[in-house]
Design a protein around this motif. Structure first.
Motif, PDB file in Angstrom:
ATOM      1  N   ASP A   1       0.933   5.089   2.013  1.00  0.00           N
ATOM      2  CA  ASP A   1       0.087   5.832   3.000  1.00  0.00           C
ATOM      3  C   ASP A   1      -0.563   6.951   2.267  1.00  0.00           C
ATOM      4  OD1 ASP A   1       1.090   3.941   4.592  1.00  0.00           O
ATOM      5  OD2 ASP A   1       2.698   5.398   5.657  1.00  0.00           O
TER       6      ASP A   1
ATOM      7  N   HIS B   1       0.878  -1.145   0.063  1.00  0.00           N
ATOM      8  CA  HIS B   1      -0.002   0.073   0.011  1.00  0.00           C
ATOM      9  C   HIS B   1       0.815   1.325  -0.116  1.00  0.00           C
ATOM     10  CE1 HIS B   1       1.280  -0.552   4.157  1.00  0.00           C
ATOM     11  NE2 HIS B   1       1.082   0.830   4.464  1.00  0.00           N
TER      12      HIS B   1
ATOM     13  N   HIS C   1       4.538   0.104   0.107  1.00  0.00           N
ATOM     14  CA  HIS C   1       5.590  -0.593   1.234  1.00  0.00           C
ATOM     15  C   HIS C   1       4.560  -1.792   1.609  1.00  0.00           C
ATOM     16  CE1 HIS C   1       3.706   2.928   2.982  1.00  0.00           C
ATOM     17  NE2 HIS C   1       3.829   2.112   4.223  1.00  0.00           N
TER      18      HIS C   1
HETATM   19 FE   LIG Z   1       1.976   2.202   5.766  1.00  0.00          FE
END
Ligand SMILES: [Fe+2]
Ligand SMILES: O=C(O)CCC(=O)C(=O)O
Length: 327
Positions: A198, A196, A253
């Protein structure tokens, strides 16, 4: 580039001389344009404080399951409270994440006029003496580190150093305690946390020394984020990528299932709900890659686009959809 993250001592960002601040800002800027991941030292948080924080986190996860479940994010809403194993799936193409967690938002009193507005609510707390104070102290600490980092970003980007300050004073930030159970020889398809990016401006992550976080370099190669003693790992989120018109990058990540139990503590710094996120590109509005949007609308749009129903999502994260945003 090499296989490690840059380690940046950020103490110089508080120097009285602009030239000294600019030295750090330049290092930050380089990292933010490259993988969007770096480790910071010189943040002023003592090792003993971090040990106490992780001890408090461990005490929470050691509570009997019914006590944790009583604080459920489903019951409390507003992205606050506890979620259990396999309740979140950061990568929609993978199995649910093998992790549990507890989210804390801006701490508001029951009679705060903001209660009831999007993402504003009351934090539920476990009945552990001193726990709330320990967590709120870390929340404040991360906020202040986040604001200092943003001053550095401004210097790097050629903006007034206080450019982001009014956008971060009633932030939608979330402090999130995470626990990844050990692999224990169990064969599982599930990741610790799926791939994903952030959502917010930046994430300030504390780890205790158990590896597991991996990030994708710009050449597509996955590398392990090293555990740097005494450092926080900082990464750029999608909102700051958008705000900087893709000058800074948010990088995919994931967390692999660890060999032994792993605790991490993430702080997602999102802007104020009513701030207008308008890509910074001087006056050349024609070159802006995104239309302006408020912090809350951006958050809502990302959650709605990703989740159906948008139940347990964290404003800190959005799964990666389609082409990676950072390569
Ligand atoms: Fe994350
Ligand atoms: O636990 C970690 O190391 C990272 C967690 C993460 O990427 C997230 O929660 O967004």
């Amino acid at each position: 580039m090499n296989d490690t993250l840059p380690i940046i001592d950020i103490s110089g960002l508080s120097a009285s001389s602009k030239a000294d601040r600019a030295v750090v800002a330049k290092m930050l800027g380089r990292a933010c344009r490259d993988t969007g991941f770096f480790a910071i030292t010189g943040h002023g948080v003592p090792a003993g404080t971090m040990r106490a924080l992780f001890d408090a986190s461990r005490r929470f996860f050691a509570l009997p399951e019914p006590d944790r479940a009583a604080l459920s994010i489903h019951r409390h809403g507003n992205n606050r409270g506890y979620f259990g194993l396999a309740e979140e799936r950061l990568d929609p193409g993978a199995a649910p994440d093998r992790k549990e967690g507890f989210n804390i938002g801006l701490d508001l009193a029951a009679d705060d006029p903001e209660i009831g507005r999007p993402f504003r609510g009351i934090n539920p707390w476990p009945a552990l003496p001193g726990w709330r104070e320990t967590m709120l102290a870390h929340f404040e600490r991360c906020l202040s580190i986040g604001r200092i980092l943003h001053r550095g970003f401004c210097l790097d980007l050629g903006l007034p150093e206080d450019f982001f300050a009014p956008a971060l004073d009633r932030s939608l930030a979330t402090l999130r305690l995470l626990r990844y159970p050990a692999a224990d020889g169990v064969a599982t398809e599930a990741p610790g946390a799926g791939e994903h990016t952030d959502y917010g401006n930046i994430t300030i992550l504390a780890v205790e020394g158990v590896a597991g976080l991996e990030l994708r370099r710009r050449d597509g190669v996955w590398i392990e984020a090293p555990c740097v003693e005494g450092a926080f790992i900082v990464n750029i989120g999608d909102c700051l990528m958008r705000w900087t018109n893709d000058v800074y990058v948010s990088t995919p990540h994931r967390v692999r299932v660890p060999e032994r139990e792993r605790l991490s503590i993430a702080f997602f710094l999102d802007p104020n709900p009513d701030v207008v996120v308008s890509p910074i590109n001087g006056d050349a509005s024609a070159l802006r890659r995104y239309p302006p949007i408020t912090g809350a609308d951006y958050l809502r749009s990302r959650l709605d686009a990703t989740y159906d129903p948008p139940a347990v999502r964290d404003p800190g994260d959005v799964p990666v959809k389609g082409a990676p945003s950072a390569v």
